[in-house]
Design an enzyme around this catalytic site. Structure first.
Site, PDB file in Angstrom:
ATOM      1  N   SER A 138      42.384  39.358 114.510  1.00 25.31           N
ATOM      2  CA  SER A 138      41.211  38.688 113.483  1.00 25.31           C
ATOM      3  C   SER A 138      39.976  39.748 113.575  1.00 25.31           C
ATOM      4  CB  SER A 138      41.110  37.443 113.670  1.00 25.31           C
ATOM      5  OG  SER A 138      40.713  37.211 115.121  1.00 25.31           O
ATOM      6  N   HIS A 191      33.858  37.341 116.298  1.00 26.98           N
ATOM      7  CA  HIS A 191      34.176  37.774 114.573  1.00 26.98           C
ATOM      8  C   HIS A 191      32.823  38.205 114.238  1.00 26.98           C
ATOM      9  CE1 HIS A 191      37.490  34.182 114.724  1.00 26.98           C
ATOM     10  NE2 HIS A 191      37.890  35.352 114.880  1.00 26.98           N
TER      11      HIS A 191
END
EC number: 3.4.21.105
Length: 272
Positions: A138, A191
């Site tokens: 991710s 992230h």
């Protein structure tokens, strides 16, 4: 009891899925295979793949710099790996098709892995004084979403939420916040670090790390990569040019082009 005349249709077309998978470019295929291989290795109990390859701030040293490259390939469990593969595949496939296989290799094995890791280690270890290990593709998902958001902002600056116009470049930030809230054991910092590097990529500040096309053409010709490697994308086969983007609509009044909320897409966790 009556027997149904036919089975209900599948929610997807297997033929189209198979056709799409067969068209995936070379580097994208290799990334998917490596992720799958690491997941299979994690099934054994003798050696922990996660402990070996995770991005753990206190474990980074001269002899463990490989962690800066291994953490995107490693996942915790089948669901983590499967959902990340679903989200990463179209983004990575598009990037490789636009920029070529050698450029994709140079960037994803280099700055697009190490730079987000560097930001994460700097903040996690020296500012937050913590040592949370993270893994997962991710990081590349949010990085590519950040890059795409910048390119979208150049042609479609806003999307509309009722009467409110929100800059399209903020969409990965909203996605990052939502994932952190609703998906357990995710790394907001990981992230966010990826999104920052994605923004820099979209703005063109990472061009310096891309080998010149003259050198890439020389390597391709010398090794005959296009002839030897199936699904290889050469420099001259790139879709849109190195960092270009094709406009998708004509200019709207005032230069503002609304973008639908569906741009947010699917995102998954980074970390165990």
């Amino acid at each position: 009891m009556a027997i149904p005349a036919a089975l209900p249709p599948l929610p997807f077309n297997p033929t189209r899925v198979r056709s799409y998978m067969l068209r995936l470019p070379l580097f994208t295929r290799l990334v998917l295979l490596v992720i799958l291989a690491f997941w299979l290795l994690e099934l054994q109990t003798i050696w922990s793949v996660v402990q070996w390859g995770s991005l753990t701030p206190n474990e980074i040293g001269i002899g463990s710099m490989y962690r800066l490259n291994t953490y995107p390939f490693i996942h915790v469990g089948f669901f983590h790996a499967f959902v990340n593969l679903l989200a990463l595949t179209p983004l990575l496939e598009r990037f490789e098709a636009e920029h070529g296989t050698l450029t994709a290799v140079a960037l994803f094995i280099g700055p697009l892995s190490t730079f987000p890791a560097g930001i994460y280690i700097l903040v996690e270890k020296f500012i937050l004084r913590s040592n949370t290990a993270v893994v997962g593709a991710s990081v590349w998902i949010f990085l590519l979403l950040g890059s795409e958001a910048i390119k979208t902002f150049k042609s479609n600056p806003y999307f509309s939420l009722g009467t409110t116009k929100i800059p399209t470049w903020t969409s990965p930030l909203f996605a990052c916040a939502l994932v952190s809230i609703f998906v357990p054991n995710t790394s907001f910092l990981g992230h966010l670090s990826a999104i920052i590097i994605g923004y820099l990529l979209g703005l063109g500040y990472l061009k310096v790390f891309v080998p010149p096309e003259k050198i890439l053409r020389w390597i391709e010709g010398k090794l005959n990569l296009l002839g030897r490697l199936p699904h290889y994308v050469s420099v001259d086969q790139k879709t849109y040019g190195r960092y270009g983007v094709l406009p998708t609509a004509t200019a709207a009044v005032g230069g503002e082009r609304p973008t639908p909320l569906s741009y947010l897409g699917t995102n998954q966790r980074l970390g165990p």
